[in-house]
Design an enzyme around this catalytic site. Structure first.
Site, PDB file in Angstrom:
ATOM      1  N   TRP A   1       9.332  -7.986  -2.647  1.00  0.00           N
ATOM      2  CA  TRP A   1       8.180  -7.291  -3.262  1.00  0.00           C
ATOM      3  C   TRP A   1       8.740  -6.818  -4.594  1.00  0.00           C
ATOM      4  O   TRP A   1       9.590  -5.933  -4.651  1.00  0.00           O
ATOM      5  CB  TRP A   1       7.769  -6.153  -2.330  1.00  0.00           C
ATOM      6  CG  TRP A   1       6.943  -5.046  -2.912  1.00  0.00           C
ATOM      7  CD1 TRP A   1       7.404  -3.877  -3.459  1.00  0.00           C
ATOM      8  CD2 TRP A   1       5.521  -4.959  -2.962  1.00  0.00           C
ATOM      9  NE1 TRP A   1       6.349  -3.101  -3.842  1.00  0.00           N
ATOM     10  CE2 TRP A   1       5.189  -3.727  -3.556  1.00  0.00           C
ATOM     11  CE3 TRP A   1       4.482  -5.819  -2.564  1.00  0.00           C
ATOM     12  CZ2 TRP A   1       3.870  -3.323  -3.760  1.00  0.00           C
ATOM     13  CZ3 TRP A   1       3.173  -5.397  -2.762  1.00  0.00           C
ATOM     14  CH2 TRP A   1       2.881  -4.173  -3.344  1.00  0.00           C
TER      15      TRP A   1
ATOM     16  N   LYS B   1     -11.366  11.417   1.882  1.00  0.00           N
ATOM     17  CA  LYS B   1     -10.581  10.877   2.993  1.00  0.00           C
ATOM     18  C   LYS B   1     -11.368  11.004   4.296  1.00  0.00           C
ATOM     19  O   LYS B   1     -11.439  10.075   5.080  1.00  0.00           O
ATOM     20  CB  LYS B   1      -9.287  11.683   3.075  1.00  0.00           C
ATOM     21  CG  LYS B   1      -8.022  11.034   3.422  1.00  0.00           C
ATOM     22  CD  LYS B   1      -7.352  10.077   2.512  1.00  0.00           C
ATOM     23  CE  LYS B   1      -8.139   9.094   1.786  1.00  0.00           C
ATOM     24  NZ  LYS B   1      -7.694   8.666   0.514  1.00  0.00           N
TER      25      LYS B   1
ATOM     26  N   GLU C   1     -14.360   8.547   4.365  1.00  0.00           N
ATOM     27  CA  GLU C   1     -13.910   7.156   4.451  1.00  0.00           C
ATOM     28  C   GLU C   1     -13.532   6.751   5.870  1.00  0.00           C
ATOM     29  O   GLU C   1     -13.936   5.711   6.343  1.00  0.00           O
ATOM     30  CB  GLU C   1     -12.627   6.973   3.621  1.00  0.00           C
ATOM     31  CG  GLU C   1     -12.804   6.695   2.173  1.00  0.00           C
ATOM     32  CD  GLU C   1     -11.448   6.514   1.504  1.00  0.00           C
ATOM     33  OE1 GLU C   1     -11.251   5.465   0.889  1.00  0.00           O
ATOM     34  OE2 GLU C   1     -10.590   7.419   1.601  1.00  0.00           O
TER      35      GLU C   1
ATOM     36  N   CYS D   1      10.158  -5.003   0.356  1.00  0.00           N
ATOM     37  CA  CYS D   1      11.022  -6.129   0.714  1.00  0.00           C
ATOM     38  C   CYS D   1      11.408  -6.089   2.192  1.00  0.00           C
ATOM     39  O   CYS D   1      11.452  -5.030   2.806  1.00  0.00           O
ATOM     40  CB  CYS D   1      12.307  -6.074  -0.102  1.00  0.00           C
ATOM     41  SG  CYS D   1      12.040  -6.063  -1.860  1.00  0.00           S
TER      42      CYS D   1
HETATM   43  C1  G6P Z   1     -10.807   1.312  -2.952  1.00  0.00           C
HETATM   44  C2  G6P Z   1      -9.855   1.818  -1.893  1.00  0.00           C
HETATM   45  C3  G6P Z   1      -9.395   3.237  -2.249  1.00  0.00           C
HETATM   46  C4  G6P Z   1      -8.778   3.259  -3.625  1.00  0.00           C
HETATM   47  C5  G6P Z   1      -9.724   2.669  -4.680  1.00  0.00           C
HETATM   48  C6  G6P Z   1      -9.019   2.446  -5.994  1.00  0.00           C
HETATM   49  O1  G6P Z   1     -11.975   2.061  -2.920  1.00  0.00           O
HETATM   50  O2  G6P Z   1     -10.489   1.819  -0.639  1.00  0.00           O
HETATM   51  O3  G6P Z   1      -8.453   3.682  -1.296  1.00  0.00           O
HETATM   52  O4  G6P Z   1      -8.451   4.574  -3.968  1.00  0.00           O
HETATM   53  O5  G6P Z   1     -10.213   1.403  -4.262  1.00  0.00           O
HETATM   54  O6  G6P Z   1      -8.055   1.463  -5.816  1.00  0.00           O
HETATM   55  P1  G6P Z   1      -6.794   1.269  -6.742  1.00  0.00           P
HETATM   56  O7  G6P Z   1      -6.078   0.092  -6.155  1.00  0.00           O
HETATM   57  O8  G6P Z   1      -7.318   0.986  -8.120  1.00  0.00           O
HETATM   58  O9  G6P Z   1      -5.999   2.525  -6.701  1.00  0.00           O
END
Ligand code: G6P
Length: 605
Positions: free
Chosen positions: A70, A482, A485, A2
């Site tokens: 939110w 991580k 990515e 929020c």
């Molecule tokens: C995508 C994002 C990730 C995330 C995954 C699952 O790959 O890049 O960071 O962990 O989706 O997303 P969720 O919203 O289901 O946790």
């Protein structure tokens, strides 16, 4: 999360509020609203543009409060959007969670007060109005009210009949006062303020500020005057959205301690050994009949699921499988009415996880969503739910969501354990440690300069291996994920016990190994694995418990984390792994928040 913007002064209030709400849009929201003294409230679901359209027909004024919501308590709707009032004289906008809202609400309803929303926030204007009806002044009614509220709250409050002042309250939810030429602004962060002024006063927890167009006075909850130094905001509008950090990813990692507090807030009973989770309590019988748990998720959420497996097996003594949602949905899984399917998802919209939920429901399993985004598809379709309350995550790589998921899973494990054989003293021990984690995480974050230095040193590595055992095995996977990515460095996560079964062949002098070796029950074994890779010439970066000289002797670089109990190390260990990936990506000059080819929410297969 929020957002709050309130203004009193000479400028056109409507513009200040609407522009302010737009500057707060980056925080994520589902609805918005504003109240201008003398002109009344307007609210709209969806983008601020919807509210702007409605506002065109509304007269202006010189005092107003506004909010982007939110959802936490109650779905996104006009009725639940802020500002809230009781009987129309007091109007309030609120960030945070009022933990004792349901008992306050019951009491107020018992006295004949009528509630218009499902929010926790609505108790605030009711309480202030009640105090005023009993003879208190506006300010005194606020002091009286804030003393009975429990939880976290940032409030901006207006009184219909006092257009010369408004009140701001801070407890656990940030607020800043902007000191502009023609007036004063109250806001949840500097982003909507700096277009008017860079002169600000940050309120501290326990502050009540009485704000008029040309002055502000700050008091404690006990009405003692306090003084707060003014500051100049050193950064620009875009940076303000990132809380002054260079990237959302770093901002979100830095929010870890707050995220933990929000995950456990109001969920530990006063006795200190019972977990209060409404979504589970209302399904007590069904959960007692569960004989098997299956956890489904994708990406980082899946790795949190593996942590959940270890937690639930050890604390609740129920067999658990953690499964990649895209596998679960297609591999003809055995799901029965005695299976609990836990869907883990930050967004609540990941297509494969949602389909796994549907498959489980078709087969009669009981489904539980652990989701961050309120009202998302998974939240709506599961039989029961627990929200993470982590606030929106903007950066594509999940960081704070993972930390929150591990904390919520610990609570779920304790709840299920309490239905079975888990003793009160063990539950108390875990809950006490859980409550101590935020402060421990702050210590890790304060030491991020060290992680930055190490990450820079290894930022040009071609490949890296992450190893860990037991609770640190999913963390090894997550650390490697991580890194790939955001930094595009190839990385693999492995259970350290698997080294000899293959990955050891890769290890050489040019192959750094990140070893996760806190002092847990498999510490000695992980240490031997560190020796093995060092003997092949690899640099070992070790994550260890504070003061561990033994591991430091083997490692080239050591990152320390504070001691905790074994099952809670995941939340702490995640932070240096996230920071390492972040700083490596920054050193490589990459677009950290938006890595190539990846999306935040994967809503297609
Ligand atoms: C995508 C994002 C990730 C995330 C995954 C699952 O790959 O890049 O960071 O962990 O989706 O997303 P969720 O919203 O289901 O946790």
């Amino acid at each position: 999360m929020c957002g709050i913007i309130a203004y009193i002064g000479k400028d056109r209030v409507k513009d200040v509020l609407l522009d302010g709400l737009e500057a707060l849009e980056y925080r994520g929201y589902d609805s918005a609203g504003l109240y201008i003294a003398g002109a009344g409230p307007i609210k709209a679901v969806g983008p601020v543009a919807n509210l702007r359209k409605k506002a065109a027909l509304m007269p202006d004024g010189n005092l107003g409060i506004a909010h982007t919501r939110w959802a936490t308590h109650g779905k996104p709707s006009e009725a639940n959007a802020h500002p809230h009032t009781g009987r129309g004289s007091i109007w309030a906008v609120h960030n945070g969670i009022i933990e004792n809202h349901s008992e306050l609400r019951q009491k107020l309803m018992g006295e004949g007060r009528v509630f218009a929303s499902e929010t926790d926030s609505e108790v605030v204007p009711h309480l202030i109005e009640r105090a005023m009806e009993r003879g208190a002044s506006f300010e005194d009614a606020v002091f009286e009210t804030v003393r009975v509220l429990k939880g976290a709250f940032g409030l901006a409050i207006a009184h219909r009949d006092a257009p010369d002042r408004m009140v701001a309250v801070r407890m656990g939810s940030p607020l800043v006062i902007g000191v502009a030429r023609g007036g004063r602004i109250i806001a949840s962060d500097a982003a909507p303020v700096i277009r008017h002024t860079r002169d600000v006063v940050y309120l501290k927890d326990g502050d009540v500020a009485i704000v008029s167009a040309d002055s502000h006075r700050i008091f404690s909850f006990l009405k003692e005057a306090v003084s707060r130094e003014g500051e100049t905001v050193p950064f620009g509008a875009e940076e303000a959205k990132r809380g002054g950090y260079e990237h959302f990813m770093l901002k979100e990692i830095m929010e870890g301690p707050e995220v933990l507090r929000n995950a456990i807030r109001g969920r530990i009973a006063k006795d200190g050994w019972r977990v209060k989770l409404g979504g589970l309590e209302s399904n007590d019988e069904r959960l007692r009949s569960i004989e098997r748990v299956v956890i489904a998720g994708c990406g980082t959420s899946y790795y949190a699921g593996v942590v959940g497996k270890y937690l639930i097996e050890s604390l609740a003594d129920i067999p658990v499988e953690a499964d990649i949602a895209s596998e679960l949905r297609y591999r003809e899984p055995i799901l029965t009415p005695k299976t609990l399917l836990i869907a883990l998802s930050q967004s609540g919209e990941t297509a494969d996880t949602l389909e796994a939920v549907r498959e489980a429901k078709r087969k009669g399993a009981f489904t539980l969503g652990i989701v961050n985004v309120v009202g998302s598809s998974i939240a709506r379709e599961t039989d029961a739910g627990i929200y993470n309350h982590a606030g929106p995550e903007v950066s594509v790589a999940s960081t704070k969501a993972f930390i929150s998921q591990t904390a919520v899973l610990a609570l779920v494990a304790l709840f299920l354990g309490s239905q079975r054989n888990l003793g009160a003293s063990r539950r108390k021990e875990v809950l006490e440690e859980l409550s101590a984690l935020p402060e421990k995480m702050e210590r890790i974050l304060a030491n991020r300069g060290l992680v930055e230095r190490i990450a820079k040193r290894y930022a040009e590595s071609g490949s890296m291996l992450y190893i860990g055992r037991k609770y640190m095995m999913p963390l090894a996977y997550e650390g490697a994920l991580k890194l790939k990515e955001v930094s595009y460095i190839h990385a693999e996560g492995y259970g350290a016990g698997e080294l000899k079964h293959g990955p050891l062949a890769l290890v050489s002098e040019s192959f750094p190994v990140f070893a996760l070796a806190p002092r847990d029950s498999v510490y000695e074994k992980t240490l031997s694995n560190m020796e093995e890779v060092r003997a092949r010439g690899a640099d070992v970066i070790a994550l260890v418990t504070e003061g561990d000289a033994e591991a430091s002797r083997i490692a080239k670089e050591t990152i320390e984390i504070p001691e905790t109990i074994e099952c809670l190390y995941p939340a702490l260990a995640a932070v240096p792994l996230q920071l390492f990936a972040y700083y490596a990506a920054v050193a490589r000059g990459l677009n950290v928040d938006r890595p190539r080819n990846l999306a935040k929410s994967v809503t297609v297969e």
